[in-house]
Design an enzyme around this catalytic site. Sequence first.
Site, PDB file in Angstrom:
ATOM      1  N   GLN A 245       0.807  -1.390  -0.008  1.00 38.73           N
ATOM      2  CA  GLN A 245      -0.159  -0.048   0.132  1.00 38.73           C
ATOM      3  C   GLN A 245       0.695   1.332   0.127  1.00 38.73           C
ATOM      4  OE1 GLN A 245      -4.079  -0.063   1.471  1.00 38.73           O
ATOM      5  NE2 GLN A 245      -3.386   1.144   3.309  1.00 38.73           N
TER       6      GLN A 245
ATOM      7  N   GLU B  13      -3.301   9.350  -0.868  1.00 38.31           N
ATOM      8  CA  GLU B  13      -2.470  10.013   0.031  1.00 38.31           C
ATOM      9  C   GLU B  13      -1.248  10.792  -0.422  1.00 38.31           C
ATOM     10  OE1 GLU B  13      -0.886   6.950   3.018  1.00 38.31           O
ATOM     11  OE2 GLU B  13      -3.157   6.747   3.706  1.00 38.31           O
TER      12      GLU B  13
ATOM     13  N   ASP C 109       4.313   0.147   4.007  1.00 32.79           N
ATOM     14  CA  ASP C 109       3.172  -0.249   4.640  1.00 32.79           C
ATOM     15  C   ASP C 109       2.580  -1.378   3.509  1.00 32.79           C
ATOM     16  OD1 ASP C 109       0.876  -1.007   5.685  1.00 32.79           O
ATOM     17  OD2 ASP C 109      -0.173   1.154   5.353  1.00 32.79           O
TER      18      ASP C 109
ATOM     19  N   ASP D 103      -0.236  -2.072  12.878  1.00 34.27           N
ATOM     20  CA  ASP D 103      -1.177  -1.167  12.659  1.00 34.27           C
ATOM     21  C   ASP D 103      -2.783  -1.725  12.946  1.00 34.27           C
ATOM     22  OD1 ASP D 103      -3.388   0.872  11.841  1.00 34.27           O
ATOM     23  OD2 ASP D 103      -2.464   0.794  10.006  1.00 34.27           O
TER      24      ASP D 103
ATOM     25  N   LYS E  44      -3.327   6.031  15.336  1.00 29.17           N
ATOM     26  CA  LYS E  44      -4.417   6.568  14.724  1.00 29.17           C
ATOM     27  C   LYS E  44      -5.620   7.018  15.571  1.00 29.17           C
ATOM     28  CE  LYS E  44      -3.624   4.125  10.468  1.00 29.17           C
ATOM     29  NZ  LYS E  44      -3.909   3.177   9.422  1.00 29.17           N
TER      30      LYS E  44
ATOM     31  N   ARG F   1      -5.090   9.378   8.211  1.00 25.67           N
ATOM     32  CA  ARG F   1      -5.716   8.471   7.625  1.00 25.67           C
ATOM     33  C   ARG F   1      -5.881   8.596   6.084  1.00 25.67           C
ATOM     34  NH1 ARG F   1      -8.220   4.372  10.928  1.00 25.67           N
ATOM     35  NH2 ARG F   1      -7.952   3.092   9.144  1.00 25.67           N
ATOM     36  N   SER F   2      -6.243   7.901   5.321  1.00 24.35           N
ATOM     37  CA  SER F   2      -6.335   7.945   3.705  1.00 24.35           C
ATOM     38  C   SER F   2      -7.509   8.980   3.493  1.00 24.35           C
ATOM     39  CB  SER F   2      -6.620   6.674   3.003  1.00 24.35           C
ATOM     40  OG  SER F   2      -7.561   6.036   3.421  1.00 24.35           O
TER      41      SER F   2
ATOM     42  N   LYS G 123       3.497   9.936  10.443  1.00 24.51           N
ATOM     43  CA  LYS G 123       3.282   9.591   9.101  1.00 24.51           C
ATOM     44  C   LYS G 123       1.985   9.988   8.585  1.00 24.51           C
ATOM     45  CE  LYS G 123       1.134   5.537   7.421  1.00 24.51           C
ATOM     46  NZ  LYS G 123       0.905   3.780   7.069  1.00 24.51           N
TER      47      LYS G 123
END
Length: 452
Positions: A167, A209, A250, A337, A362, A391-392, A413
């Site tokens: 990803q 992203e 990731d 995650d 997150k 988050r995306s 990140k």
Amino acid sequence: MSAIKKIHAREVLDSRGNPTVQVEVYTELKGYGSAMVPSGASTGSREALELRDKGSKFESNWFGGKGVMQAVENVNKLIAPALIGFEVTDQRQVDLAMKALDGTKNKEKLGANAILGVSLAVARAAANELDLPLYKYLGGFNAHKLPLPMLNVINGGEHASNTLDFQEFMVMPVGAKSFREALQMANFVFHNLAKLLKKHGHGVQVGDEGGFAPNFKSHEEALDFLVEAIKLSGYKPATSGEKAVAIAMDCASSELYKDGKYTFGKLKKAIEEKQPGFENLGKTKLVYTTDELIDYLDHLVSKYPIVSIEDGLAESDWAGFEKLTKRLGHKLQVVGDDLTVTNTELLAKAIERKAMNSILIKVNQIGSLTETFEAIQMAQMANMTAVVSHRSGETEDTTIADVAVAMNTGQIKTGSMSRTDRIAKYNRLLAIEEELSKASTFPKDVFYNLKK
């Protein structure tokens, strides 16, 4: 200090054009705070529940079940009346009161997006009333460490419509001496990567992203382009040293896992459809057992300057995570995650089983600021690193930048060098670094828990 006077929620849009929750909090002494809640695309199954309108009385509204009007109503009609009169600085009591009002393990009654929106807005209102920057309100006088950024410059998986199954392919400017320098280094790599992609006939469209989303034929091809972009920028592809830029990945392997095997489904589809350039890849290995995937990751680590691997295995593959950490955990971050979803119960299990040595944080996975801080502190006490993450589906809200500095996590990140929803966090960190001036520090040994 003063009490909470008014709480109001509304439906707004995130970076994908999907609905999300915004909450505003007002205090008796004119304190004001506003927060917007992010949303993920590849989500762990044990995350706190993001309440959407499908199946509710609001389902027929203009977002066709994807709306968040039920969560908004829960804030305005249930949470707000319960919190009016609470001291705005009693963050822990506010969060615990909402947790009790919900009464479920995963916040499915009120919605984690409803609870988190209030939690973040309350913190901002308190900071505003005290005339303090958010990081200083949350972290006190000792909030001083700017985070090393992980910048997602190549997108794949659920974040892009391309052929990459892993990803995120990220750069970490480990040789930088300040946050500003780290951002400058990453910026050079990002723009030189664009030049390389164009030179080799790839498009420079971006994913959710902000990273590029080319149709590469393998993960190795993506990593080769990254290494070349680092060199072209005048830096050293390495895990440490002056002017060094390392690589992080990731894998989001939960999305690849089915019936005990890992399948590179996007690449498989491109090969089966004989897409241009993929016609002669019929012998490519596409299905892996846990042990084979660990071998594959080990091979990549031996070949490229990879210093961090997130979700290298699926969230249910605990035994696999233990093997991966035992195999590679002495020389790189094995980040959980989906495995732990910012949840202290799952984190405690991971610590006991030595299933990882780093946790991704997150705020919307757990649904409140208090529980987020508990997870960070538990990880740090266990000698794990903590990486604060976006988050995306993001917004212009910059809270996570302040959280990273408040808790001195040392890593963040939050996307690539494009899209305002990502850049907003970097701009906030630039402002914090300038404000702290000589009191600020930048991590010299961000991977402090790795055996040298």
